[in-house]
Structures are given as C-alpha cells and as structure tokens.
Design an enzyme around this catalytic site. Structure first.
Site: not given
Ligand code: COA
Length: 370
Positions: A256, A307
């Site tokens: 998140h 989710d």
């Molecule tokens: N599974 C595996 N790794 C994850 C992850 C997940 N669900 N969510 C984040 N990470 C990792 C990323 O790969 C990244 O690692 P790195 O620094 O080694 O590249 C790090 O954690 C930061 O992730 P990032 O996507 O940059 O964080 P964000 O703040 O931009 O994104 C979300 C937040 C929610 C978009 C992201 O956690 C995600 O894509 N989650 C899955 C989709 C989801 O469940 N969305 C609903 C949100 S309520």
C-alpha cells in the site's frame, strides 16, 4: 518532484484520515472498527456527506431516499440491452453513469442541495446498474429494485433474484462500509481534479470510475481471486508464491502506498472470509489466503490490503469475479461524492506543474525534408 506524488499533501479534508504508520482509518472522526461493528452503509453515507452521524429522523430520510431512487430510467435499461454482451461491468458502469446525467432533473444545478440529490440518486442507482448488467449479459430478466431493504440486500436480491441470507447481507453491508472512503486514493483524486474545474458531479464520478478500474487500484481484488483459483490447492500456494516473488512479480492484494502496517480494513475482511467459509463448509479460499499472506509477509514484509480478503469474501457470496471492482464502486461512490462536495465548497483549480525532461532547442524541419 515525488514520483507518483508519494506523501505529497494535495488538499485539506475533514472527511477521512488514513494513518499509515499506526494502521488507523477514520471517517469524520469515527474509527473504521467502530463503524464496521456498529454502523450501516446508509448511515456512513450520511456521515461522509454531512460530517456527523444522523439523528433518527435524518437516518430515516436518507435511508428512504436511497431506497426510492434505486430504479433506472427505462431508456438506460434499453441502452444497456443494446451494449455488446462482452463489455466489462466497469465499462458498462462508466457509460451508464455518464448517461444518467442526461436524465437527471438537477443536471443544470451545481449547488450543494442539488448535488446531494444527484449523489443520492447515483449511490442508489449504481448497485442496480451493476446487478442489471449481470442479468442482461446472461439473458436473465431484470427485477424491479426493492424499496423495503438496505442497499446490500437489494443488490444481492437483484443479482441472484432471491433475498439473501442475513449473514450474506450483513457481510456485504460491512464490506460497503469498509470501502466507502480512503482519503486521496487515485480515483477520489481524479474525482476532485474533475470537480475542481467546476464540471458537474456526474463527470467527476465518471472520471473516478475509469480510474478505479485499473489493476493497481480497484481492479486488484479480481486479480487476487484469479490467482487463488489458479493455485487451487493449499499445498500449491508455497511453490506458486515463491516462484512469483523470485520472478519479481507483484502479488495482487499486497502493499500500500500509505499503510506501512496492516490495513485495518483487511482485519475485518479476514474475519468475514473465515466466517463465510465456515458457513459454506468451504474453508479452502480462506486457508489459501492465510498461507499467501504468511509467505508474502515473511519474504517481502508486505501486508495484505483491502483487496486481498475482499476477494474471497465476494467469491463466497457467489458474486461473479468481474463484479468485484464494480462493488467497490457501489461503496466508494459515497466517498467520491463527499470529496466532490468538499471540493466545490472550497474550490481552487487543481493544476500542478511537470518538470520538463524533454529535448531543447530543436530546429523545425519541413515535412518534405524529413
Ligand atoms: N507484491 C510484490 N512486491 C510488491 C508489491 C506486491 N503486491 N507491492 C509492492 N511491492 C514491492 C515493489 O516491487 C517494490 O519493490 P522494489 O523497490 O524492490 O522495486 C516496492 O515493493 C515498492 O512498490 P511500489 O509499487 O513502488 O509501491 P507504490 O507505493 O508505488 O505502490 C501499490 C503501491 C498498492 C500500487 C503496490 O503495492 C501494488 O502494486 N500492489 C498490488 C496491487 C494492489 O493490491 N492494489 C490495491 C491497493 S489498495
């Protein structure tokens, strides 16, 4: 410049507070745990729009308005019948909300009272659109919306064409409470950006629906259940998740932007997932979810978000997978409206800047010389 506007404070708001370090979520001063335990979605709608809990009379009034406004204009239902059956429910919802503005008696009035009436109609009608689309695309009749029950029961009634069990209805009601608002999440921000141009509330909600549809936002719950179905057996969870993490794949339903600890909404949905599993005599989805959660937490230090467990909850309520995100919209409509009303009340156009990283000083070359 912060990529993805991470941690940037872009508005003041009294609607919702997300405390990412303590894992707390507050609507208008009330803790989500209190609301999930004691409140109803209809009451939360009032709370979000008016900033306080309703009196008994106010609660009866808003509940009645949310019941009598569930019906759709005949023209919209006809138009839905003409849509391609393969259209996704989010596409249909986006298009239908856009159409509803053309039938709204307050379309040309952007005052607060008119916007509350429009928001009430939309909150009442969106669940009808979602359920009707599932009926229409599957060749089933569309029943008239009921006016004698709450939004959750009516939605399940329209979808399954029979009144739900009390436990199903209350589970969905709690899920609607939990999803109602979440500060400046992507779809709410989209709604506020639209509203800040002083466009109408329907346009702002259409922008929000389109934004919610993405897999990084409201689309994640659908991806979670698809993953669980693919894994299928509890003993296959570990190799699947390990491989996915080794391949640096994202596991949907985890992580998140704001919560650095457990998402408080996940706690309730986890309990509901277990309770519904027990009731159905099918604990497989809950058990698999628990295993995924343990593995992702141990390997990546990531917590389940809203989710993750909503996926198994909706699946056990018998809701078709591609309606999971539209159900999120049924609930978040209330939060979008609260933010749009707040934006209009103290408006300034939202217009940030971009840091230019493109080319400089190029000389124009006529087409024939390129
Ligand atoms: N599974 C595996 N790794 C994850 C992850 C997940 N669900 N969510 C984040 N990470 C990792 C990323 O790969 C990244 O690692 P790195 O620094 O080694 O590249 C790090 O954690 C930061 O992730 P990032 O996507 O940059 O964080 P964000 O703040 O931009 O994104 C979300 C937040 C929610 C978009 C992201 O956690 C995600 O894509 N989650 C899955 C989709 C989801 O469940 N969305 C609903 C949100 S309520």
């Amino acid at each position: 410049m912060k990529a993805g506007l991470e941690d940037v404070v872009a508005a003041t708001s009294s609607i919702c507070d997300v405390n990412g370090t303590e894992g707390r979520l507050i609507y208008q001063g009330y803790d989500i745990h209190d609301l999930a335990q004691h409140s109803t979605f209809e009451e939360v709608v009032y709370l979000l729009w008016f900033g306080r809990l309703p009196t008994k009379t106010e609660f009866e009034t808003i509940s009645r308005e949310l019941r009598v406004n569930r019906h759709l204009p005949e023209e919209l239902v006809k138009a839905m019948h003409a849509l391609p059956k393969k259209a996704s429910p989010m596409e249909v919802l986006r298009t239908s909300v856009s159409m509803l503005s053309m039938y709204d008696p307050d379309v040309n009035d952007n005052g607060r009272e008119a916007n509350i009436r429009k928001a009430t109609r939309l909150t009442a009608q969106i669940p009808t659109i979602v359920a009707y689309w599932d009926n229409i695309r599957n060749g089933r009749q569309t029943l008239a919306a009921r006016e004698d029950c709450n939004i959750a029961s009516n939605f399940l009634y329209l979808l399954n064409q029979k009144m739900p069990e009390e436990v199903s209805s209350r589970s969905l009601d709690i899920a609607l409470i939990l999803h109602a608002d979440h500060e400046l999440n992507a779809s709410t921000f989209a709604a506020r950006v639209a509203a800040a141009t002083l466009t109408d509330i329907h346009s702002a909600i259409v922008a929000a629906i389109g934004t919610l549809a993405g897999p990084l936002h409201g689309g994640a719950n659908q991806e979670v259940i698809k993953m669980l179905i693919k894994i299928d057996q509890p003993e296959r969870v570990e190799p699947y998740i390990k491989k996915a993490l080794e391949e640096h794949k994202k596991i949907m339903g985890f992580g998140h932007r704001v919560y650095k600890t457990e998402d408080p909404r996940a706690w309730h949905l986890r309990q509901m997932s277990e309770a519904l599993g027990k009731q159905a005599g099918e604990l497989k989805w809950y058990q698999m979810s628990r295993k995924v959660e343990e593995l992702v937490q141990a390997d990546k230090g990531l917590y389940a978000n809203v989710d993750f467990y909503s996926a198994s909850v909706y699946y056990m309520l018998g809701i078709p997978i591609d309606l999971f995100t539209p159900i999120f919209a049924c609930s978040r409509m209330s939060g979008w409206a609260a933010h749009v009303l707040e934006q209009y009340a103290n408006n300034r156009l939202i217009r940030p800047r971009a840091e230019y990283t493109g080319a400089a000083n190029l000389k124009y070359v006529p087409l024939e010389d390129r």
